[in-house]
Every structure is written in C-alpha cells, then in structure tokens.
Design an enzyme around this catalytic site. Structure first.
Site, mmCIF file in Angstrom:
data_model
loop_
_atom_site.group_PDB
_atom_site.id
_atom_site.type_symbol
_atom_site.label_atom_id
_atom_site.label_comp_id
_atom_site.label_asym_id
_atom_site.label_seq_id
_atom_site.Cartn_x
_atom_site.Cartn_y
_atom_site.Cartn_z
ATOM 1 N N SER A 94 15.813 83.524 36.352
ATOM 2 C CA SER A 94 16.968 83.534 37.240
ATOM 3 C C SER A 94 16.957 84.841 38.015
ATOM 4 O O SER A 94 16.672 85.897 37.446
ATOM 5 C CB SER A 94 18.254 83.418 36.420
ATOM 6 N N HIS A 108 19.848 83.683 45.738
ATOM 7 C CA HIS A 108 19.811 83.394 44.304
ATOM 8 C C HIS A 108 18.803 82.272 44.079
ATOM 9 O O HIS A 108 18.696 81.360 44.896
ATOM 10 C CB HIS A 108 21.205 82.949 43.835
ATOM 11 N N VAL A 111 15.080 78.639 37.904
ATOM 12 C CA VAL A 111 14.386 77.459 37.374
ATOM 13 C C VAL A 111 14.470 77.532 35.854
ATOM 14 O O VAL A 111 14.320 78.601 35.270
ATOM 15 C CB VAL A 111 12.912 77.341 37.840
ATOM 16 N N HIS A 177 39.096 77.351 45.432
ATOM 17 C CA HIS A 177 40.268 78.177 45.731
ATOM 18 C C HIS A 177 40.168 78.853 47.102
ATOM 19 O O HIS A 177 41.161 79.333 47.626
ATOM 20 C CB HIS A 177 40.489 79.216 44.619
ATOM 21 N N GLY A 260 26.530 83.663 23.302
ATOM 22 C CA GLY A 260 26.271 85.017 22.829
ATOM 23 C C GLY A 260 25.044 85.613 23.472
ATOM 24 O O GLY A 260 24.319 86.396 22.868
ATOM 25 N N GLY A 261 24.783 85.237 24.711
ATOM 26 C CA GLY A 261 23.643 85.784 25.446
ATOM 27 C C GLY A 261 23.832 87.259 25.742
ATOM 28 O O GLY A 261 24.882 87.843 25.464
#
Length: 302
Positions: A94, A108, A111, A177, A260-261
């Site tokens: 990423s 950005h 994959v 939003h 929890g990354g």
C-alpha cells in the site's frame, strides 16, 4: 480451478515494493527511502519504507505487510459473515504519495491478497486493490492519461473490466459528508476470485505494475511548475479530505486498526501537513473553483 499460492504472491509484492521505491527515488532525484521492518505479536510483520522532505515528494510511504491471525476481524466479515471465525492471512503493498508542488497530484495505490482457512474446508481467498489520483489543480490532460493507462491495463482481461472498476473507484472514494469524490478516481477492485487464482493474480500484478506507468509522466510534467502561497494553502486545505476519508471510511485503515496492526504503518498515509478552514468557498472562475465544479464528481475521462 487453480490452487491459491500465497508464496508467489508474497514474492511479487516484495519485488513490487522494491521497484516502486526505486522509481520514486529516481523521480525525486534527491531523497531516498528509509526502511523500517516490524513484527506483529499475533503473527506476521512487514516493512514500511518512507521518503521524507525530498526535492519532489514531501512524504511518500510504501508499505509491505503480511499479517496472520486466528480469527477474522469485524471489518473483513461485515459483508461476508460466513467467514467469521476463520483464521486468515493478509498481505499487500500500500502506498500514498504527497508531493510538495501543489500542481502534482497526491496518489494512492494498493494491491492485496487475503486467504481464510478452516479445518475440513477449502480456503476462501480473494485479491483486491487499485489506484487513484487526487489532483489539487485541474489538468484534463493528466487525468485523461491516468485513466487511459488504467483502461489499457484492463483491456486484456475483458472490455467490461475498466468501466466496472472505474465506477467502483468513484463510488468507494466518495465522502458523503462533503458530497464529493476524494479525487478523480482510477481503479478499485475487491473480492476478486471468480476467474481462478492464476488469472486473478495476473490482474492484480497488472494493476501493481501499472501504477508507476500511470503516475510518473504526470510528476515529470508538473514538478517544475512555479507555485506560491495561495496554491500551497489550497493544497493543505484539500489534504484535509484525505485525512477525513482515511479515518472515517477507508476499509484498509479500519481493518488494520481492528486487527491490532502497526499504527505507524497504517497511518503512514496521513499527509505531513494539513489545514482546515471554516466554510471555505473557492473564488468564482478560479482554478480552485474549476476543481470543485468539474473534477470532484464522477466523469467519463476516456
């Protein structure tokens, strides 16, 4: 149906990270990536590579992660409840690039491969990913070229692939939003497995390999464009939309935080500087107004 092989996917992703970092260093011409490898207590790890204060890029992060877990998190099972309770492996590359020059778009790309296991059952797996472009100033030439590259890499996989994933990208990178898209889109795909492992993997590779092909020419074209305080202020204001989207809507960010990354790697996509302004309205007839009027809603670019 071909058998899923996480080992070959991981090898491709590590090589892709290396090639993208090398390409970005070449475009920048000054700064280089610092690598930060990490391990995850629950299983897996990764390498975050970050370039800061370059000649062209204010911050660029290219992250590889490969995490494993005993049970899938809520963010991954929300639209597939039958997978709840399976063990999982998730791996991906990423990246987010925040250029200095406001005339170069932020971008950005991602994959990824996901596989979930359960004793006595076939593994459930899929690929996902895509790339998208967030310009601050409107250049139709850049956006059309970006989308043409995306369309070209999709064509070998079918005439319907680009329109489908282009539409999905427009719908995914949307801020309800604000009632605007995050940028001008590109490709977005998820849950890809219908064609079997080999063909699905081929498409994911095409998207990963196509990213620099799409982005590098835009950087080269815009990096010497002079700019002033007005353009920089607008860039910082528009970066706020990036923060809003990533923290409120982005599935990858939510998945990483719920599993929890590694927080530093997950929030690597945040711009280094950003500003908000109450009730901002662009001046009528200005380039900023053109961005709002013609670029922050879905369009057929090619």
């Amino acid at each position: 149906m071909s058998v899923p092989d996480a080992t070959v996917v991981k090898a491709f992703l590590l090589d892709l990270q290396n090639r993208i970092c090398a390409g970005l260093e070449q475009l920048d011409g000054q700064a280089s990536f610092a690598a930060d490898s990490w391990t995850r207590t629950e299983g897996g790890g990764g390498t975050s590579r970050v370039l800061t204060q370059g000649a062209v890029f204010e911050q660029a992060g290219v992250n590889f992660s490969h995490v494993t877990g005993a049970a899938m998190p809520a963010s991954a099972t929300a639209h597939r409840p039958e997978l709840a309770g399976r063990s999982f492996e998730a791996m991906g590359v990423s990246l987010v690039i925040h250029p200095k020059n406001p005339y170069i778009p932020t971008t950005h790309a991602n994959v990824r491969f996901f596989i979930a296991h359960k004793d006595g059952a076939d593994p459930v797996w899929w690929f996902g990913g895509g790339f998208d472009l967030t310009p601050y100033y409107p250049f139709e030439e850049d956006v059309r070229e970006w989308h043409q590259t995306a369309k070209n890499l999709c064509l070998p996989f079918g005439d319907d692939v680009y329109p489908k994933y282009k539409k999905w990208c427009d719908e995914y990178f949307f801020l309800p939003h604000r009632n605007e898209t995050r940028g001008v889109g590109g490709l977005f795909f998820d849950d890809l497995n219908q064609a079997g492992f080999d063909k699905s993997f081929d498409f994911m590779q095409a998207v990963g390999n196509g990213f620099l092909t799409a982005y590098a020419p835009i950087v080269e074209r815009r990096k010497e464009t002079p700019y002033g305080e007005r353009e920089r202020d607008f860039q910082l204001y528009r970066r706020g939309r990036y923060v809003e989207f990533n923290l409120v809507y982005d599935r990858g960010t939510l998945f990483g935080l719920q599993t929890g990354g590694r927080t530093e790697s997950i929030l690597m996509s945040m711009p280094p500087l950003v500003r908000w302004q109450y009730a901002y309205t662009p001046e009528a007839g200005s380039p900023e107004a053109e961005l709002y009027d013609n670029y922050l809603k879905p369009r057929d670019w090619v």
